[in-house]
Design a protein around this motif. Structure first.
Motif, mmCIF file in Angstrom:
data_model
loop_
_atom_site.group_PDB
_atom_site.id
_atom_site.type_symbol
_atom_site.label_atom_id
_atom_site.label_comp_id
_atom_site.label_asym_id
_atom_site.label_seq_id
_atom_site.Cartn_x
_atom_site.Cartn_y
_atom_site.Cartn_z
ATOM 1 N N LEU A 10 -9.148 7.773 8.513
ATOM 2 C CA LEU A 10 -8.967 8.191 7.150
ATOM 3 C C LEU A 10 -8.045 7.076 6.533
ATOM 4 O O LEU A 10 -8.274 6.847 5.175
ATOM 5 C CB LEU A 10 -8.214 9.302 7.288
ATOM 6 N N GLN A 11 -6.943 6.860 6.965
ATOM 7 C CA GLN A 11 -6.081 5.904 6.405
ATOM 8 C C GLN A 11 -6.934 4.430 6.311
ATOM 9 O O GLN A 11 -6.732 3.767 5.073
ATOM 10 C CB GLN A 11 -4.826 5.379 7.428
ATOM 11 N N MET A 12 -7.728 3.981 7.007
ATOM 12 C CA MET A 12 -8.681 2.682 6.819
ATOM 13 C C MET A 12 -9.400 2.893 5.648
ATOM 14 O O MET A 12 -9.467 2.237 5.044
ATOM 15 C CB MET A 12 -9.333 2.403 8.121
ATOM 16 N N ALA A 13 -10.022 4.011 5.463
ATOM 17 C CA ALA A 13 -11.212 4.331 4.441
ATOM 18 C C ALA A 13 -10.269 4.273 3.044
ATOM 19 O O ALA A 13 -10.979 3.682 2.091
ATOM 20 C CB ALA A 13 -11.784 5.653 4.819
ATOM 21 N N ARG A 14 -9.413 5.005 3.089
ATOM 22 C CA ARG A 14 -8.439 4.997 1.949
ATOM 23 C C ARG A 14 -8.067 3.725 1.441
ATOM 24 O O ARG A 14 -8.168 3.155 0.132
ATOM 25 C CB ARG A 14 -7.299 6.187 2.157
ATOM 26 N N SER A 15 -7.633 2.919 2.287
ATOM 27 C CA SER A 15 -7.112 1.554 2.121
ATOM 28 C C SER A 15 -8.510 0.605 1.481
ATOM 29 O O SER A 15 -8.245 -0.067 0.531
ATOM 30 C CB SER A 15 -6.648 0.811 3.171
ATOM 31 N N ILE A 16 -9.514 0.838 2.266
ATOM 32 C CA ILE A 16 -10.686 0.224 1.655
ATOM 33 C C ILE A 16 -11.080 0.488 0.183
ATOM 34 O O ILE A 16 -11.280 -0.460 -0.531
ATOM 35 C CB ILE A 16 -11.888 0.183 2.448
ATOM 36 N N ARG A 17 -10.971 1.569 -0.052
ATOM 37 C CA ARG A 17 -11.521 2.143 -1.262
ATOM 38 C C ARG A 17 -10.258 2.124 -2.300
ATOM 39 O O ARG A 17 -10.481 2.341 -3.397
ATOM 40 C CB ARG A 17 -11.898 3.688 -1.226
ATOM 41 N N GLY A 18 -9.184 1.588 -1.695
ATOM 42 C CA GLY A 18 -7.994 1.353 -2.793
ATOM 43 C C GLY A 18 -7.530 2.808 -3.376
ATOM 44 O O GLY A 18 -6.722 2.575 -4.600
ATOM 45 N N LEU A 19 -7.395 3.930 -2.826
ATOM 46 C CA LEU A 19 -6.888 5.137 -3.226
ATOM 47 C C LEU A 19 -5.613 5.409 -2.589
ATOM 48 O O LEU A 19 -5.121 5.243 -1.404
ATOM 49 C CB LEU A 19 -7.868 6.176 -2.919
ATOM 50 N N THR A 20 -4.711 5.994 -3.284
ATOM 51 C CA THR A 20 -3.421 6.491 -2.860
ATOM 52 C C THR A 20 -3.532 7.712 -2.425
ATOM 53 O O THR A 20 -4.655 8.487 -2.351
ATOM 54 C CB THR A 20 -2.251 6.668 -3.861
ATOM 55 N N ALA A 21 -2.946 8.318 -1.591
ATOM 56 C CA ALA A 21 -2.903 9.610 -0.887
ATOM 57 C C ALA A 21 -3.017 10.690 -2.017
ATOM 58 O O ALA A 21 -3.766 11.717 -2.020
ATOM 59 C CB ALA A 21 -1.641 9.723 0.060
ATOM 60 N N THR A 22 -2.301 10.544 -2.946
ATOM 61 C CA THR A 22 -2.014 11.334 -4.083
ATOM 62 C C THR A 22 -3.648 11.521 -4.772
ATOM 63 O O THR A 22 -4.212 12.419 -5.068
ATOM 64 C CB THR A 22 -1.172 10.953 -5.283
ATOM 65 N N ALA A 23 -4.129 10.175 -5.385
ATOM 66 C CA ALA A 23 -5.363 10.056 -5.676
ATOM 67 C C ALA A 23 -6.654 10.977 -5.007
ATOM 68 O O ALA A 23 -7.505 11.503 -5.377
ATOM 69 C CB ALA A 23 -5.841 8.662 -6.214
ATOM 70 N N LEU A 24 -6.418 10.487 -3.757
ATOM 71 C CA LEU A 24 -7.521 11.289 -2.552
ATOM 72 C C LEU A 24 -7.510 12.603 -2.584
ATOM 73 O O LEU A 24 -8.422 13.410 -2.993
ATOM 74 C CB LEU A 24 -7.460 10.550 -1.428
ATOM 75 N N SER A 25 -6.324 13.171 -2.467
ATOM 76 C CA SER A 25 -5.929 14.459 -2.673
ATOM 77 C C SER A 25 -6.780 15.265 -3.801
ATOM 78 O O SER A 25 -7.118 16.277 -3.686
ATOM 79 C CB SER A 25 -4.696 15.076 -2.243
ATOM 80 N N ARG A 26 -6.421 14.711 -4.826
ATOM 81 C CA ARG A 26 -7.168 15.313 -6.107
ATOM 82 C C ARG A 26 -8.538 15.309 -5.768
ATOM 83 O O ARG A 26 -9.296 16.361 -6.239
ATOM 84 C CB ARG A 26 -6.632 14.531 -7.452
ATOM 85 N N GLU A 27 -9.282 14.418 -5.281
ATOM 86 C CA GLU A 27 -10.730 14.157 -5.225
ATOM 87 C C GLU A 27 -11.220 15.369 -4.328
ATOM 88 O O GLU A 27 -12.151 15.854 -4.364
ATOM 89 C CB GLU A 27 -11.107 12.699 -4.802
#
Length: 374
Positions: A10-27
């Motif tokens: 999950l950390q790897m995928a979020r980094s590849i997409r350039g998303l912060t934890a806050t941004a992904l949590s909203r999605e």
């Protein structure tokens, strides 16, 4: 494939997409605190939440059940950004490095490829800690039998020594280049938006890191390491003996493009090297740099006909896949990512007309590539 959700994926995928934890949590419609617990393996998401997360990150759910990603060791991961270093950029680089490493492992299992041949400094000289970039560059040229002539093709030379070259493109424009070793092989990422001359210098710069800044010879100061890698690249691409042997008379700014074309480096790099070698004085160096800047040499290479170097290794791999009516979708399935994720690793290195339908035209390559026997 694991049966259980892998938090580091999950950390790897979020980094590849350039998303912060806050941004992904909203999605995904969860709290940032809960998402943080998932990434720290403090809680496990339901299958429904994994599906929502995969959809938000545009990845197959299978991606999150693969083995833990292999990340380069911190003291051997050589990273630089064109802007002020951002943690998210380095995290993205590490995530891309892991993806490229998995792809490289597939190549190793499928093809007979050149054996690793990029040494570290201990293998080149007995001076070790006192060996500066100039000595390291000269020693490597001698080790590889290059003499003092210009290197015709940096990508081809490094691939022949077992290196793997990839691109960092798309949303990662702040990243200049980075490198590391994986399973004994050098891996180098380039930003394909640069001129052909600057891409060659970046390859030599990363080669300098790999030679000088691994293991016990690590220099802890990032700025010092960057300066050393630049000096190595300059000395490797424009060796003292070869450079001095081609000069005649006083150097003028009009001679810089001629030397640039001969050595296949940027005009500014030529000026820096001439100054390093004592060919031009401080005053002349400043005047030449000012005039080069006025003529547009800081951002481009006016009058240059040099074409960016391509990867003969990847050209052969993709040609082999095309003959099997396979393409980027096949490679994406191997990694459980999107075809676009694989393409982004090769932007500027190979032709992109490969969709797995077998209709693309053939292209030649000088790489020595053979399938591994079953």
């Amino acid at each position: 494939m694991n049966r259980f959700f892998v938090p580091s994926r999950l950390q790897m995928a979020r980094s590849i997409r350039g998303l912060t934890a806050t941004a992904l949590s909203r999605e995904v419609d969860v709290s940032p605190e809960w998402l943080s617990k998932v990434e720290r393996n403090r809680t496990t998401p339901s299958d429904e939440l994994v599906a929502r997360t995969a959809h938000a990150l545009n990845l197959p759910t299978r991606f999150f059940y693969r083995d833990n990603p292999t990340l380069p060791e911190s003291d051997e991961f050589h990273f630089r950004a064109s802007s002020r270093l951002a943690q998210k950029d380095e995290s993205a680089a590490r995530a891309l490095a892991s993806l490229a490493s998995e792809l490289s492992e597939w190549m190793d299992a499928t093809y007979e490829l050149p054996t690793p041949g990029i040494p570290d400094l201990q293998e080149l000289t007995d001076i070790e800690m006192n060996a500066g970039p100039e000595v390291a560059a000269e020693s490597l040229r001698s080790h590889w039998g290059l003499g003092t002539a210009p290197v015709k093709n940096m990508v081809a030379m490094l691939e022949a020594k077992g290196a793997r070259v990839f691109s960092v493109s798309g949303t990662y424009q702040a990243i200049d280049a980075f490198s590391f070793r994986h399973n004994g092989k050098a891996v180098i990422f380039l930003n394909p938006t640069k001129t052909a001359e600057r891409l060659r210098f970046d390859l030599a710069h990363e080669l300098g890191h790999l030679i000088m800044h691994g293991g016990t010879l690590l220099e802890p100061d990032r700025k010092v390491r960057e300066r050393q890698a630049n000096d190595f690249a300059s000395a490797f691409l424009m060796p003292r003996g070869g450079m001095l042997g081609t000069l005649r008379g006083n150097i003028t700014v009009d001679q810089i493009p001629i030397l640039r074309d001969e050595w296949r480096v940027s005009g500014m790099a030529v000026a820096v090297r001439l100054h390093q070698l004592g060919v031009i004085t401080d005053w002349t160096y400043r005047l030449i740099c000012q005039e080069l800047a006025r003529r547009g040499f800081r951002r481009s290479e006016p009058g240059s006909k040099l074409i960016p170097e391509s990867s003969s290794l990847w050209s052969q791999v993709l040609a082999d896949l095309r003959e099997q009516k396979l393409g980027f979708p096949y490679l994406a399935d191997l990694l459980d990512v999107r075809p676009a994720d694989v393409r982004s690793l090769l932007v500027g290195l190979v032709p992109m007309a490969l969709e797995g339908d077998g209709r693309s035209g053939r292209f030649s390559s000088g790489a020595d590539l053979r399938l591994v026997s079953n």
